[in-house]
Design a protein around this motif. Structure first.
Motif, short mmCIF file in Angstrom:
data_model
loop_
_atom_site.label_atom_id
_atom_site.label_comp_id
_atom_site.label_asym_id
_atom_site.label_seq_id
_atom_site.Cartn_x
_atom_site.Cartn_y
_atom_site.Cartn_z
N TYR A 285 -46.24 20.27 -39.08
CA TYR A 285 -46.18 21.70 -38.84
C TYR A 285 -47.16 22.41 -39.79
CZ TYR A 285 -43.59 26.09 -37.80
OH TYR A 285 -43.21 27.33 -37.39
N ILE A 286 -48.13 23.09 -39.20
CA ILE A 286 -49.15 23.79 -40.00
C ILE A 286 -48.94 25.30 -39.86
CG2 ILE A 286 -51.63 24.33 -40.18
CD1 ILE A 286 -51.20 21.47 -40.96
N TYR B 162 -36.86 21.89 -33.95
CA TYR B 162 -37.60 21.25 -35.04
C TYR B 162 -36.78 21.40 -36.31
CZ TYR B 162 -41.34 20.52 -38.44
OH TYR B 162 -42.11 20.06 -39.47
N ILE B 163 -36.50 20.31 -36.99
CA ILE B 163 -35.67 20.38 -38.20
C ILE B 163 -36.57 20.77 -39.39
CG2 ILE B 163 -34.12 19.11 -39.76
CD1 ILE B 163 -33.01 19.55 -36.89
N TRP C 148 -38.88 26.36 -30.18
CA TRP C 148 -40.28 26.70 -29.89
C TRP C 148 -40.43 28.20 -29.72
CZ3 TRP C 148 -44.48 24.07 -30.83
CH2 TRP C 148 -44.41 22.68 -30.93
N SER C 149 -39.34 28.91 -29.46
CA SER C 149 -39.43 30.38 -29.35
C SER C 149 -39.36 31.03 -30.73
CB SER C 149 -38.30 30.89 -28.46
OG SER C 149 -37.06 30.37 -28.91
N TYR D 288 -37.42 16.21 -34.35
CA TYR D 288 -36.86 17.11 -33.34
C TYR D 288 -35.52 16.59 -32.84
CZ TYR D 288 -41.41 19.42 -32.88
OH TYR D 288 -42.56 20.14 -33.11
N VAL D 289 -34.62 17.51 -32.50
CA VAL D 289 -33.39 17.14 -31.78
C VAL D 289 -33.26 18.10 -30.60
CG1 VAL D 289 -32.17 16.28 -33.82
CG2 VAL D 289 -31.90 18.67 -33.16
N LYS D 290 -32.46 17.67 -29.62
CA LYS D 290 -32.18 18.56 -28.48
C LYS D 290 -30.72 18.95 -28.52
CE LYS D 290 -35.06 18.39 -24.49
NZ LYS D 290 -35.50 17.71 -23.34
#
Ligand code: SAM
Ligand code: SF4
Length: 442
Positions: free
Chosen positions: A204-205, A390-391, A406-407, A422-424
């Protein structure tokens, strides 16, 4: 949402392996203020590690304490004074040996008085932080410890500074004085750093600067840089933007590019054209609203946050009403609301028309309530959705990790998944500040 910028704790880094730790060789870095300061602390950390210091978290365990400071509001200075007082006591007891003060307070006039009062060993501004190298026993390394130097590598997320300073002169703001005029980093330098970080495992940047969307270099504009970075990094965000520089194509790119988090932080400061003019913001409320329409169309699910100042000198009840109207129209997902704080050396510090504290407090609460009401309603719409999360921070004792959709929504999720993965999970409920997810399906 808050009226103050929280002090950001810096994670403990590993002890430098194989280095001589005899003698005064422990250091504690305390960071105050914004993400720019967090990033500067990363560079400071590299210096002290290179000099053979082990990083510790408590002042009483440290030979050297470095306070990397913020100057944006007066309460930030008061907080640093409190820490300096405590350090004076530890020094008298012989526990802490040396104290250095760096960052935005170091670049301000007030730093000379602080140095005398608290007997600080070294005071540095934001432009000469590299001089700390010599102070900790390294050769002077101007070239090595400039903004070109990346922060900590190999972490799951990393900040990449793309510009320093600011060319605006907002009436209330001390940043141009303490950070200087805008300097944009060359495109190749940024891309090279992103490539290195991603190759080293960074997921993640975050592109960083006071007005990132003002970035320009040899005919390239911010959107070109953002698009290039979004093709290299798996996840990208940027902050802070200025409404006058924000191009529609950047707003559309947020919606179109899969790797860009659909989260926009666009400080408005006020909804009143009269106040925006007094503040020298360079746009009117209507133009801001139009930008937000473009963003909402490009990323209907995305999150929008802002900064608002209440009680700037001369702010009338009518100006305040206009801010409330704008807040209602834009339906922000969150906001940093600041009570005006006079900063010596800024235009607003000597402006007539100071707003009484009780009125500032009432206006602050009115804006806050309205923001929370909108945010709560918008967050409710997410309940029932299954989201890829995203953790950001691994689970604490209560078993909950903090993640991000993502939002751009913050989510509490019950999982032991590692940071950077990532988890769902389904969103089960929502408050004004955060969403709550159930057990991830994986
Ligand atoms: N460059 C960003 C921009 O122009 O939007 C903001 C940078 S500033 C460090 C962060 C926020 O602090 C500003 O957006 C403003 O709301 C707030 N701020 C700055 N100076 C302030 C002051 N003197 N009193 C209260 N809030 C202030
Ligand atoms: Fe300060 Fe204005 Fe520059 Fe932001 S744009 S850093 S508020 S002078």
């Amino acid at each position: 949402m808050s009226s103050t910028t929280p002090m950001t704790p810096i994670p403990l880094s590993r002890k430098p392996a194989g280095q001589d730790l005899s003698g005064p060789r422990t250091a504690c870095i305390r960071t105050f203020g914004c993400q720019m300061n967090v990033h500067d602390s990363d560079r400071i950390r590299r210096m002290i590690q290179d000099a053979g210091y082990a990083e510790v978290q408590r002042y009483e365990d440290a030979d050297l304490v470095i306070l990397n400071t913020c100057y944006v509001r007066e309460n930030a200075v008061d907080r640093v004074r409190g820490h300096l007082g405590e350090l004076g006591r530890l020094r008298r007891e012989g526990r802490v040996k040396r104290v250095a003060l760096t960052g935005c307070i170091g670049a301000a006039q007030e730093s000379a008085a602080l140095k005398r009062t608290y007997d600080i060993d070294l005071v540095l501004g934001t432009h000469n932080t590299y001089e700390l190298a010599e102070f900790v026993g390294l050769p002077t390394m101007r070239e090595t410890y400039t903004p070109e130097l990346p922060g900590t590598e190999g972490e799951h997320n990393a900040f990449v500074t793309i510009m320093t300073g600011c060319n605006y002169q907002c009436s209330y703001c001390i940043v141009p004085t303490v950070r200087g005029r805008m300097i944009c980093r060359p495109m190749e330098g940024v891309i090279g750093e992103v490539e290195r970080l991603v190759a080293g495992g960074t997921e993640y940047i975050t592109l960083l600067g006071q007005t990132v969307d003002a970035w320009r270099y040899e005919g390239k504009r911010f959107c070109d840089l953002l698009e290039a970075v979004s093709q290299i990094a798996p996840r990208v965000w940027f902050t802070t933007s200025h409404p006058s520089n924000m191009e529609d194509r950047t707003l559309r790119a947020i919606g179109e590019r899969d790797t860009i988090v659909e989260r926009l932080h666009l400080p408005v400061q006020s909804g009143s054209d009269r106040m925006l003019k007094v503040m020298h913001r360079g746009y009117k409320a209507e133009r801001y609203r139009r930008k937000i329409e473009v963003f909402r169309e490009a990323a209907p699910d995305g999150t929008l946050s802002t900064d608002i100042i209440v009680g700037h000198p001369g702010e009338t009840e009518e100006d305040h009403e206009k801010t409330l109207e704008l807040v209602e129209d834009c339906a922000f997902d969150s906001a940093y609301i600041f009570k005006f704080s006079p900063r010596r050396g800024t235009e607003a510090a000597t402006m007539p028309g100071a707003v009484p504290d009780a009125i500032v407090q009432r206006r602050f609460l009115e804006v806050l309530r309205q923001i929370e009401r909108n945010a709560f309603q918008r967050n409710q719409r997410k309940v029932g959705d299954v989201e890829e999360i995203y953790i950001r921070h691994g689970s604490t004792e209560d078993g909950k990790a903090i993640g991000e959709t993502w939002s751009g929504h913050a989510v509490h999720v019950r999982t032991d998944a590692a940071p950077g993965t990532y988890v769902k999970a389904r969103i089960e409920s929502a408050g004004p500040h955060v969403l709550y997810a159930g057990e991830p399906s994986r």
